[in-house]
Design a protein around this motif. Structure first.
Motif, PDB file in Angstrom:
ATOM      1  N   TRP A  87       0.815  -1.212   0.000  1.00 10.94           N
ATOM      2  CA  TRP A  87       0.000   0.000   0.000  1.00 10.94           C
ATOM      3  C   TRP A  87       0.850   1.262   0.000  1.00 10.94           C
ATOM      4  O   TRP A  87       0.460   2.279  -0.568  1.00 10.94           O
ATOM      5  CB  TRP A  87      -0.922   0.011   1.218  1.00 10.94           C
ATOM      6  CG  TRP A  87      -2.155  -0.802   1.020  1.00 10.94           C
ATOM      7  CD1 TRP A  87      -2.518  -1.503  -0.093  1.00 10.94           C
ATOM      8  CD2 TRP A  87      -3.198  -0.999   1.968  1.00 10.94           C
ATOM      9  NE1 TRP A  87      -3.713  -2.132   0.113  1.00 10.94           N
ATOM     10  CE2 TRP A  87      -4.159  -1.847   1.366  1.00 10.94           C
ATOM     11  CE3 TRP A  87      -3.408  -0.567   3.268  1.00 10.94           C
ATOM     12  CZ2 TRP A  87      -5.316  -2.246   2.017  1.00 10.94           C
ATOM     13  CZ3 TRP A  87      -4.554  -0.963   3.923  1.00 10.94           C
ATOM     14  CH2 TRP A  87      -5.505  -1.793   3.307  1.00 10.94           C
ATOM     15  N   LEU A  88       1.998   1.204   0.649  1.00 14.88           N
ATOM     16  CA  LEU A  88       2.871   2.375   0.703  1.00 14.88           C
ATOM     17  C   LEU A  88       3.673   2.554  -0.583  1.00 14.88           C
ATOM     18  O   LEU A  88       4.086   3.667  -0.918  1.00 14.88           O
ATOM     19  CB  LEU A  88       3.827   2.267   1.897  1.00 14.88           C
ATOM     20  CG  LEU A  88       3.183   2.383   3.280  1.00 14.88           C
ATOM     21  CD1 LEU A  88       4.250   2.273   4.363  1.00 14.88           C
ATOM     22  CD2 LEU A  88       2.424   3.693   3.425  1.00 14.88           C
ATOM     23  N   SER A  89       3.873   1.476  -1.298  1.00  9.28           N
ATOM     24  CA  SER A  89       4.674   1.533  -2.524  1.00  9.28           C
ATOM     25  C   SER A  89       4.189   2.572  -3.525  1.00  9.28           C
ATOM     26  O   SER A  89       5.005   3.291  -4.117  1.00  9.28           O
ATOM     27  CB  SER A  89       4.707   0.150  -3.180  1.00  9.28           C
ATOM     28  OG  SER A  89       5.432   0.188  -4.389  1.00  9.28           O
ATOM     29  N   PRO A  90       2.863   2.717  -3.760  1.00  6.83           N
ATOM     30  CA  PRO A  90       2.410   3.712  -4.739  1.00  6.83           C
ATOM     31  C   PRO A  90       2.785   5.149  -4.405  1.00  6.83           C
ATOM     32  O   PRO A  90       2.773   6.014  -5.283  1.00  6.83           O
ATOM     33  CB  PRO A  90       0.885   3.528  -4.737  1.00  6.83           C
ATOM     34  CG  PRO A  90       0.681   2.118  -4.331  1.00  6.83           C
ATOM     35  CD  PRO A  90       1.751   1.865  -3.304  1.00  6.83           C
ATOM     36  N   THR A  91       3.122   5.423  -3.144  1.00  3.98           N
ATOM     37  CA  THR A  91       3.480   6.802  -2.785  1.00  3.98           C
ATOM     38  C   THR A  91       4.818   7.206  -3.387  1.00  3.98           C
ATOM     39  O   THR A  91       5.186   8.389  -3.312  1.00  3.98           O
ATOM     40  CB  THR A  91       3.561   6.985  -1.252  1.00  3.98           C
ATOM     41  OG1 THR A  91       4.602   6.159  -0.717  1.00  3.98           O
ATOM     42  CG2 THR A  91       2.240   6.645  -0.592  1.00  3.98           C
ATOM     43  N   ASP A  92       5.543   6.275  -3.994  1.00  5.65           N
ATOM     44  CA  ASP A  92       6.854   6.619  -4.548  1.00  5.65           C
ATOM     45  C   ASP A  92       6.750   7.617  -5.699  1.00  5.65           C
ATOM     46  O   ASP A  92       7.748   8.221  -6.100  1.00  5.65           O
ATOM     47  CB  ASP A  92       7.630   5.371  -4.994  1.00  5.65           C
ATOM     48  CG  ASP A  92       6.892   4.556  -6.063  1.00  5.65           C
ATOM     49  OD1 ASP A  92       5.889   5.045  -6.621  1.00  5.65           O
ATOM     50  OD2 ASP A  92       7.318   3.414  -6.329  1.00  5.65           O
ATOM     51  N   VAL A  93       5.527   7.821  -6.242  1.00  8.01           N
ATOM     52  CA  VAL A  93       5.363   8.787  -7.333  1.00  8.01           C
ATOM     53  C   VAL A  93       5.267  10.217  -6.809  1.00  8.01           C
ATOM     54  O   VAL A  93       5.392  11.173  -7.578  1.00  8.01           O
ATOM     55  CB  VAL A  93       4.103   8.472  -8.175  1.00  8.01           C
ATOM     56  CG1 VAL A  93       4.221   7.104  -8.824  1.00  8.01           C
ATOM     57  CG2 VAL A  93       2.835   8.573  -7.335  1.00  8.01           C
ATOM     58  N   ILE A  94       5.042  10.363  -5.512  1.00  8.68           N
ATOM     59  CA  ILE A  94       4.901  11.700  -4.925  1.00  8.68           C
ATOM     60  C   ILE A  94       6.275  12.194  -4.482  1.00  8.68           C
ATOM     61  O   ILE A  94       6.747  11.890  -3.381  1.00  8.68           O
ATOM     62  CB  ILE A  94       3.911  11.674  -3.744  1.00  8.68           C
ATOM     63  CG1 ILE A  94       2.539  11.202  -4.222  1.00  8.68           C
ATOM     64  CG2 ILE A  94       3.795  13.056  -3.091  1.00  8.68           C
ATOM     65  CD1 ILE A  94       1.513  11.064  -3.123  1.00  8.68           C
ATOM     66  N   THR A  95       6.934  12.922  -5.364  1.00  6.59           N
ATOM     67  CA  THR A  95       8.263  13.459  -5.102  1.00  6.59           C
ATOM     68  C   THR A  95       8.290  14.950  -5.403  1.00  6.59           C
ATOM     69  O   THR A  95       7.441  15.463  -6.144  1.00  6.59           O
ATOM     70  CB  THR A  95       9.322  12.751  -5.972  1.00  6.59           C
ATOM     71  OG1 THR A  95       9.002  12.955  -7.359  1.00  6.59           O
ATOM     72  CG2 THR A  95       9.354  11.254  -5.682  1.00  6.59           C
ATOM     73  N   ALA A  96       9.264  15.634  -4.859  1.00 10.82           N
ATOM     74  CA  ALA A  96       9.339  17.089  -4.987  1.00 10.82           C
ATOM     75  C   ALA A  96       9.406  17.554  -6.432  1.00 10.82           C
ATOM     76  O   ALA A  96       8.835  18.593  -6.788  1.00 10.82           O
ATOM     77  CB  ALA A  96      10.555  17.601  -4.216  1.00 10.82           C
ATOM     78  N   ASP A  97      10.100  16.793  -7.282  1.00 10.56           N
ATOM     79  CA  ASP A  97      10.271  17.230  -8.675  1.00 10.56           C
ATOM     80  C   ASP A  97       9.205  16.683  -9.622  1.00 10.56           C
ATOM     81  O   ASP A  97       9.250  16.913 -10.820  1.00 10.56           O
ATOM     82  CB  ASP A  97      11.662  16.842  -9.179  1.00 10.56           C
ATOM     83  CG  ASP A  97      11.918  15.339  -9.082  1.00 10.56           C
ATOM     84  OD1 ASP A  97      11.094  14.646  -8.456  1.00 10.56           O
ATOM     85  OD2 ASP A  97      12.930  14.871  -9.622  1.00 10.56           O
ATOM     86  N   ALA A  98       8.218  15.955  -9.085  1.00  9.38           N
ATOM     87  CA  ALA A  98       7.160  15.390  -9.929  1.00  9.38           C
ATOM     88  C   ALA A  98       6.124  16.448 -10.273  1.00  9.38           C
ATOM     89  O   ALA A  98       5.961  17.440  -9.557  1.00  9.38           O
ATOM     90  CB  ALA A  98       6.483  14.227  -9.212  1.00  9.38           C
ATOM     91  N   ASP A  99       5.413  16.225 -11.378  1.00  8.72           N
ATOM     92  CA  ASP A  99       4.275  17.075 -11.714  1.00  8.72           C
ATOM     93  C   ASP A  99       3.125  16.695 -10.779  1.00  8.72           C
ATOM     94  O   ASP A  99       2.731  15.515 -10.737  1.00  8.72           O
ATOM     95  CB  ASP A  99       3.861  16.853 -13.170  1.00  8.72           C
ATOM     96  CG  ASP A  99       2.616  17.646 -13.530  1.00  8.72           C
ATOM     97  OD1 ASP A  99       2.741  18.849 -13.761  1.00  8.72           O
ATOM     98  OD2 ASP A  99       1.521  17.040 -13.545  1.00  8.72           O
ATOM     99  N   PRO A 100       2.585  17.629  -9.992  1.00 13.25           N
ATOM    100  CA  PRO A 100       1.558  17.291  -8.998  1.00 13.25           C
ATOM    101  C   PRO A 100       0.362  16.539  -9.579  1.00 13.25           C
ATOM    102  O   PRO A 100      -0.092  15.546  -9.006  1.00 13.25           O
ATOM    103  CB  PRO A 100       1.138  18.660  -8.448  1.00 13.25           C
ATOM    104  CG  PRO A 100       2.364  19.501  -8.606  1.00 13.25           C
ATOM    105  CD  PRO A 100       2.965  19.054  -9.905  1.00 13.25           C
TER     106      PRO A 100
END
Length: 229
Positions: A87-100
């Motif tokens: 469940w926590l794995s999908p949060t890897d897309v939320i990064t500072a340099d990502a497009d919100p």
């Protein structure tokens, strides 16, 4: 001399291949056991589940369960640990340099996919929490808390930069989990209200679009193009 070296290399290669094969077999067996246990624990709870039921569901001999996981309590903890990590794995897309917008949409899609593809994972975890999280309490206060704080900090940075609308970055995740996991935990309720098959591609698409649009709009982001909502 050359022949001996060649033979030695060949023997080493066989040993390495054998080790890899054994590792692969162990991985497959553990995955089958964890998947079977996930389904049984979701239906019967920890108290009602038996190792015999899990072995039958997993399609492995009962001694294998004890060989890989020792006892039911150890297996139950392993199931919960896997669920939390998945469940926590999908949060890897939320990064500072990502497009919100891209990151949030990707996260919602992956969470909805987990709700539909592994509903028992959500149910067994929900049941654990309803009983006070006696097994995963420590993990919630360590790994889960750390991950939420890290990802909330990313959202706060996006807000400060004017990239998304102001939201409570921590409660954002609580709301998102509730919106996605309800399609696993309370599927029977949704079916009763809709009076239809909630697992059809059309039904899943409708639910996904709704959750995506609600989430994106809350963040001041554009909703899905050509959405039926």
């Amino acid at each position: 001399m050359t022949t001996r070296k060649t033979a030695s290399r060949a023997k080493a290669a066989l040993v390495e291949e054998s080790d890899v094969s054994k590792s692969r077999i162990r991985q497959l067996n553990e995955t089958a056991i964890l998947s079977g246990a996930e389904r049984v624990f979701a239906r019967a709870g920890f108290g009602g589940a038996t190792m015999a039921q899990i072995a039958e569901e997993a399609g492995v001999p009962k001694p294998n369960l004890h060989y890989y996981f020792g006892n039911k309590a150890e297996l139950y903890r392993a199931v919960l640990d896997r669920v939390l990590h998945d469940w926590l794995s999908p949060t890897d897309v939320i990064t500072a340099d990502a497009d919100p917008r891209e990151a949030i949409e990707s996260y919602v899609r992956r969470k909805m996919a987990l709700a539909y593809e592994r509903p028992d994972a959500s149910r067994v975890f929900a049941n654990e929490l309803l009983h006070g999280a006696p097994v995963v309490g420590e993990m919630l206060q360590s790994e889960l808390r750390r991950t939420v704080r890290e990802k909330a900090a990313v959202l706060d940075a996006w807000i400060a930069a004017g990239r998304i609308a102001p939201v409570d970055s921590t409660h954002f995740f609580f709301t998102l989990w509730a919106n996605t996991q309800t399609y696993a935990d309370f599927d029977v309720q949704i079916q009763a209200v809709l009076g239809a098959d909630t697992q059809s591609p059309r039904a899943r698409k409708r639910a996904l679009e709704h959750v995506l649009n609600v989430t994106l709009r809350a963040c001041g982001l554009s909703s899905l193009p050509n959405s039926s909502s």
